[in-house]
Design a protein around this motif. Structure first.
Motif, PDB file in Angstrom:
ATOM      1  N   GLN A 197      11.844  16.324  -9.264  1.00 55.42           N
ATOM      2  CA  GLN A 197      11.682  17.214  -8.117  1.00 55.42           C
ATOM      3  C   GLN A 197      11.443  18.674  -8.512  1.00 55.42           C
ATOM      4  N   PRO A 198      12.165  19.230  -9.493  1.00 53.94           N
ATOM      5  CA  PRO A 198      11.874  20.618  -9.878  1.00 53.94           C
ATOM      6  C   PRO A 198      10.428  20.812 -10.331  1.00 53.94           C
ATOM      7  N   LEU A 199       9.894  19.856 -11.071  1.00 55.01           N
ATOM      8  CA  LEU A 199       8.514  19.947 -11.547  1.00 55.01           C
ATOM      9  C   LEU A 199       7.540  19.928 -10.375  1.00 55.01           C
ATOM     10  N   MET A 218       0.845  -1.187   0.000  1.00 52.12           N
ATOM     11  CA  MET A 218       0.000   0.000   0.000  1.00 52.12           C
ATOM     12  C   MET A 218       0.883   1.240   0.000  1.00 52.12           C
ATOM     13  N   VAL A 219       1.114   1.776  -1.165  1.00 52.92           N
ATOM     14  CA  VAL A 219       1.935   2.965  -1.319  1.00 52.92           C
ATOM     15  C   VAL A 219       1.013   4.158  -1.478  1.00 52.92           C
ATOM     16  N   GLU A 220       1.271   5.235  -0.755  1.00 52.20           N
ATOM     17  CA  GLU A 220       0.439   6.419  -0.861  1.00 52.20           C
ATOM     18  C   GLU A 220       0.972   7.320  -1.969  1.00 52.20           C
ATOM     19  N   PHE A 221       0.097   7.672  -2.901  1.00 47.79           N
ATOM     20  CA  PHE A 221       0.487   8.486  -4.051  1.00 47.79           C
ATOM     21  C   PHE A 221       0.010   9.916  -3.871  1.00 47.79           C
ATOM     22  N   ILE A 222       0.795  10.847  -4.405  1.00 43.60           N
ATOM     23  CA  ILE A 222       0.453  12.264  -4.293  1.00 43.60           C
ATOM     24  C   ILE A 222      -0.032  12.835  -5.615  1.00 43.60           C
ATOM     25  N   PRO A 279       4.639   8.397  -5.853  1.00 45.28           N
ATOM     26  CA  PRO A 279       4.458   8.189  -4.415  1.00 45.28           C
ATOM     27  C   PRO A 279       4.990   9.372  -3.616  1.00 45.28           C
ATOM     28  N   GLN A 280       4.647   9.395  -2.313  1.00 47.85           N
ATOM     29  CA  GLN A 280       5.129  10.477  -1.459  1.00 47.85           C
ATOM     30  C   GLN A 280       6.652  10.520  -1.442  1.00 47.85           C
ATOM     31  N   GLU A 281       7.264   9.357  -1.368  1.00 50.18           N
ATOM     32  CA  GLU A 281       8.728   9.282  -1.401  1.00 50.18           C
ATOM     33  C   GLU A 281       9.139   8.798  -2.790  1.00 50.18           C
ATOM     34  N   TYR A 282       9.494   9.757  -3.627  1.00 45.96           N
ATOM     35  CA  TYR A 282       9.795   9.427  -5.018  1.00 45.96           C
ATOM     36  C   TYR A 282      11.266   9.687  -5.322  1.00 45.96           C
ATOM     37  N   GLY A 283      11.747   9.003  -6.327  1.00 44.85           N
ATOM     38  CA  GLY A 283      13.092   9.229  -6.842  1.00 44.85           C
ATOM     39  C   GLY A 283      12.980   9.661  -8.293  1.00 44.85           C
TER      40      GLY A 283
END
Length: 336
Positions: free
Chosen positions: A265-267, A175-179, A235-239
């Motif tokens: 990240q800039p976007l 269960m990954v939380e997406f933003i 996801p909240q923690e993205y790469g």
């Protein structure tokens, strides 16, 4: 359940028309005007293999289950095949699907609402589709062989979805939380590397976390034009988004034709700082700068264009003798 004519099609949907037109007709049915999972109004997404229309928030959960359980497509943004449209129409809409998937909801279990938390939404949707906990016991697929009653009630795509859910190849993505959602338009390749005798059969693969999407294969072309839109849940923690270009081979492993990483990240930082982009006119709101540490050919600006946050990117493929790629990104937050 939906009304059907003698040809077993929902009324008003049997006449010849475009796939998008037939899909929009189905969406106008009363039961399809709210999300099948949480009841939010005006759903714009669908699970093509399950046959339900869903909202943006539930769409993120469906994507986390993997395409072997739920293949998510946008009603307005994505291209649909005739088979996918036919499968949706054969199911008949949200009421028909829920009559099966929610036939046996245990006491004490409630459907989420439009404002439910991601955790509550995820638990219900996973129980409903992946674990099949709410099916009538006689319809639950234990051996991978559907019963006769299920065969007559569902399209083959949904039956295949059930089989996939119970296959030994099932992926547990948790269960990954997406933003939000990232739409990546792969525009074209330029001067790609030769991997066959005189040319290559290139396609592009994008990876984010455990998600993988890819373009179609373009035959014998070192300057392919795709103009294909691919969707990734963020996801909240993205790469970074990892990009690879391959040459398709029929009789051997596909050859790598270069790779690159896309720093999103800039976007996201720019988009989140400005909030609702529809409140602003067209303007530049950020920039991803070219450096020795990335694959950019030039600085990449982030702009609000017609109420949407977009970014054009030109990349020089890495670890290969030649090749460039042009992309367009669009950020779609879940809370708008």
């Amino acid at each position: 359940m939906s009304m059907r004519n003698n040809n077993n099609r929902p009324l008003g949907l049997g006449k010849p028309s475009s796939g998008k037109g037939r899909l929009k007709d189905l969406l106008l049915q009363r039961d399809n005007r709210i999300c099948a999972d949480c009841g939010a109004p005006d759903p714009k997404w669908a699970s093509a293999n399950i046959g339900v229309f869903i909202c943006l928030k539930c769409c993120g959960v469906h994507r986390s289950l993997g395409t072997h359980v739920s293949k998510v497509l946008s009603v307005t943004l994505d291209d649909w095949s005739d088979d996918e449209v036919d499968a949706m129409i054969e199911v008949g809409g949200n009421s028909s699907a829920n009559a099966i998937y929610e036939a046996f909801i245990p006491e004490g279990v409630s459907k989420p609402g439009p404002d439910s938390s991601h955790e509550i939404r995820s638990k219900f949707i996973r129980s409903k589709y992946e674990l099949q906990e709410f099916l009538k016991p006689s319809l639950r697929i234990a051996s991978g062989k559907p019963s006769a009653s299920l065969q007559s009630s569902f399209s083959r795509k949904i039956i295949d979805s059930f089989r996939s859910t119970n296959s030994s190849q099932k992926k547990d993505v948790g269960m990954v939380e997406f933003i939000g959602l990232l739409k990546v338009k792969v525009v074209k390749g330029i001067n790609l590397a030769i991997r066959d005798m005189m040319s290559s059969d290139p396609y592009v693969v994008l990876r984010l976390g455990q998600q993988t999407v890819q373009t179609t294969i373009v035959k014998s072309n070192l300057n392919p034009v795709w103009n294909e839109e691919l969707m990734l849940s963020v996801p909240q923690e993205y790469g970074p988004v990892k990009l690879e270009v391959f040459d398709h081979d029929t009789f051997s492993a596909d050859d790598i034709m270069g790779e690159a990483e896309i720093d999103i990240q800039p976007l996201l930082t720019s988009a989140l700082a400005f909030g609702d982009p529809e409140m602003f006119g067209n303007m530049q709101i950020g920039k991803w700068l070219k450096s020795d540490d990335n694959a950019l050919l030039e600085d990449s600006t982030i702009n609000i264009i017609d109420g949407k946050v977009k970014q054009k990117i030109s990349l020089k493929l890495q670890n290969v003798e030649s090749g460039e790629l042009e992309l367009e990104l669009e950020w779609m937050p879940l809370d708008q």
